[in-house]
Design an enzyme around this catalytic site. Structure first.
Site, short mmCIF file in Angstrom:
data_model
loop_
_atom_site.label_atom_id
_atom_site.label_comp_id
_atom_site.label_asym_id
_atom_site.label_seq_id
_atom_site.Cartn_x
_atom_site.Cartn_y
_atom_site.Cartn_z
CB CYS A 140 -0.93 -0.09 1.25
SG CYS A 140 -2.24 1.28 1.03
CB VAL A 141 1.26 4.30 2.19
CG1 VAL A 141 2.01 5.65 2.10
CG2 VAL A 141 -0.27 4.45 1.78
#
Length: 582
Positions: A316-317
């Site tokens: 994800c991030v």
């Protein structure tokens, strides 16, 4: 003569239903700024006519929508009285589970309420879709409208939900009493309970893969997991998880643990545990997360395993941070990874999906300016924003279950993790939203300067594995696919079934769903999918096989973790992950 069922006055009930439809359509129009305070209050037909006033639409298209809406409403009404059943005028969409219970079908009154609501919802969304307006504005209006419609669902209210009424009668009202108690408890906690929190404990039945914290600074703890095989691949795997929730999404219960599986396949696994932001660390920036988080973890893992290169995975991030860090290192002539894996991550934020709606208002601009100077962004705030993108599944279903039915939420490890929020420092969060989401600088060579270096993703020249999930509402898979165009190295793109969490966390032990591989990465996302091959079960073995080709020869497994310089600090999962939101 008035019609009644028991003590229910049907004439009044239907009039109230028409009025409710009128009210929320009127409110939607007012929010769009196209209606004044004077709106006709006639029921039924006026609900359809109101659509004409919305968003300066093509009269011909709206007339067709209006006519179909009214025709179906009268057909529904007639069918209910003539056949003693509402019939099937409109069906729920795929994946909509709000009206699955048999009670919605068994009782004509509630079948009518359900279908009347669905007809009005469909009509409003069709009107918006046919609007003569900018596509981004249309997307924002539709987003707001869907929230109105979700909130107005008859399933969300006790008197219009047959499941709730039936349970209340069976329990002599005790279900409603229990629901009110749970509502009071949640108000006291400040959030909606979505899992049985008493059923889990981090380090006990979650995040319990054996390992040790071997390094820490003010931002991270780095965990090295103990080998469970006699031989291990020489090149380790370093995992950079998302910053929004805790790392143990990849180390849930033993049978669901991504980490445990790859340890069992002979990989030496390290994972970053981000520290929950407190007022003392509110000054930390995106640069700190790159340098003190990603780069530090890669360097420590490399030193402990005595390998010049590691395999690096960003979730994800964490994927955005990883790519940014590798570009920073490459600009200095350093190339410390043998491969890069992007797990449900975005590098190109041009089309971020519905979450982009939150980034298009002046209030957000002002808030980001304030956060850039310091402050703590609440993890609960972020979780609520993410949950709102799937409000029926992640909000309203629990309102119904907890408060209307008086039933405790089930013990579900994924949802427990989902509610274990992490705060973020204002400067870091502000930079992320502005530079990545709002201005899409990460893919523009030299547009970002991080750790004193210009960021150019084209400098990353390593084999890359990109995994996205077909039903992901936070990282749309076609946006994730754009990452294949940004890597100079050979790219393997894999599309899994499921959503943002259930896509990547698809345990080999359960072997559910499917995944797609071997598509042509030279074209568009749709072209890739058309040429890809569907494979049954979990994608984990596919990734293990790919990773093996970049992990060097097998060597004897180390007896201990760490080394003379980086010694054991405490047992995994460490204390950082247990720090709750302040």
């Amino acid at each position: 003569m008035q019609s009644t069922i028991g003590s229910i006055n049907l004439d009044s009930l239907f009039q109230a239903l028409w009025q409710a439809q009128q009210d929320y359509l009127t409110e939607a129009a007012r929010r769009a700024g196209v209606l004044g305070d004077s709106v006709s209050k006639n029921p039924a037909i006026e609900s359809g006519r109101l659509l004409l006033d919305l968003y300066r639409l093509n009269a011909g298209k709206v007339a067709g929508i209006e006519g179909e809406y009214i025709e179906k409403q009268f057909a529904l009404w007639s069918s209910m009285w003539m056949k003693n059943t509402a019939g099937s005028v409109v069906d729920t969409q795929k994946g909509d589970r709000r009206f699955d219970a048999q009670e919605w079908k068994d009782y004509p009154l509630f079948d009518y309420i359900k279908q009347s609501y669905l007809l009005a919802s469909d009509a409003l969304l069709q009107v918006i879709d046919s609007a003569n307006m900018d596509e981004k504005d249309k997307e924002e209006v539709a987003f707001v409208a869907r929230h109105f419609l979700d909130a107005m669902s008859p399933a969300n209210y006790a008197l219009s939900n047959p499941e709730v009424l039936k349970l209340a009668i069976e329990t002599k009202g005790q279900s409603l009493v229990s629901g009110l108690k749970m509502m009071a408890e949640d108000i006291g906690k400040g959030y909606l309970s979505i899992s049985d929190e008493a059923a889990f404990e981090v380090g006990e039945n979650l995040a319990n893969t054996p390992g040790m914290v071997v390094y820490e600074n003010e931002l991270i703890q780095l965990i090295q997991y103990r080998a469970t095989t006699e031989k291990v691949h020489a090149v380790p795997l370093v995992i950079v998880p998302s910053v929004v929730n805790k790392f143990y999404i990849l180390d849930l219960a033993p049978e669901s643990s991504f980490v445990r599986y790859y340890v069992s396949q002979g990989y030496t696994v390290f994972i970053v545990s981000w520290r929950n932001t407190s007022p003392a660390s509110q000054h930390l920036t995106w640069d700190d997360y790159v340098e003190k988080g990603v780069i530090a973890a890669i360097e420590v893992a490399s030193e402990i395993t005595k390998q010049k290169k590691v395999n690096a995975l960003g979730y994800c991030v964490g994927g955005s941070l990883l790519a940014c860090a590798l570009a920073v290192l490459a600009s200095k002539g350093k190339y410390p990874v043998a491969s890069m894996t992007l797990l449900i991550a975005m590098l190109d934020y041009a089309n971020p999906g519905e979450i982009g709606v939150y980034l298009r208002n002046a209030f957000l601009d002002q808030r980001l300016k304030a956060l850039s100077q310091g402050g703590v962004v609440s993890g609960k705030e972020l979780s609520r924003a993410f949950a709102s993108l799937r409000a029926n599944d992640l909000v309203w279903s629990f309102v119904i279950n907890n408060y209307l039915k008086g039933q405790k939420p089930q013990a579900f490890d994924l949802l427990y993790w989902n509610s274990d929020d992490s705060n973020l420092p204002g400067p870091m969060f502000s930079s992320y939203l502005r530079d990545c989401y709002a201005e899409n600088k990460l893919v523009q060579p030299g547009a970002m300067t991080v750790c004193g270096e210009p960021v150019d993703l084209d400098l990353i020249d390593v084999p890359t594995y990109v995994f996205n999930a077909s039903e992901d509402h936070l990282v749309p898979w076609k946006s994730g696919y754009e990452s294949v165009k940004l890597s100079r190295g050979k790219v393997e793109f894999v599309l899994g079934g499921g959503g943002h969490i259930t896509g990547p966390v698809n345990p080999f032990s359960r072997n559910k769903r499917n995944y797609w591989v071997d598509g042509d990465v030279g074209g568009s996302a749709d072209e890739w999918l058309a040429s890809a091959q569907s494979m049954p079960g979990s994608w984990w073995p596919h990734y293990a096989a790919w990773l093996k080709g970049h992990s060097g020869k097998e060597v004897s497994a180390p007896e201990n973790v760490g080394n003379g310089k980086y010694q054991e600090i405490e047992a995994a999962p460490g204390r950082y992950v247990k720090e709750r939101e302040i």
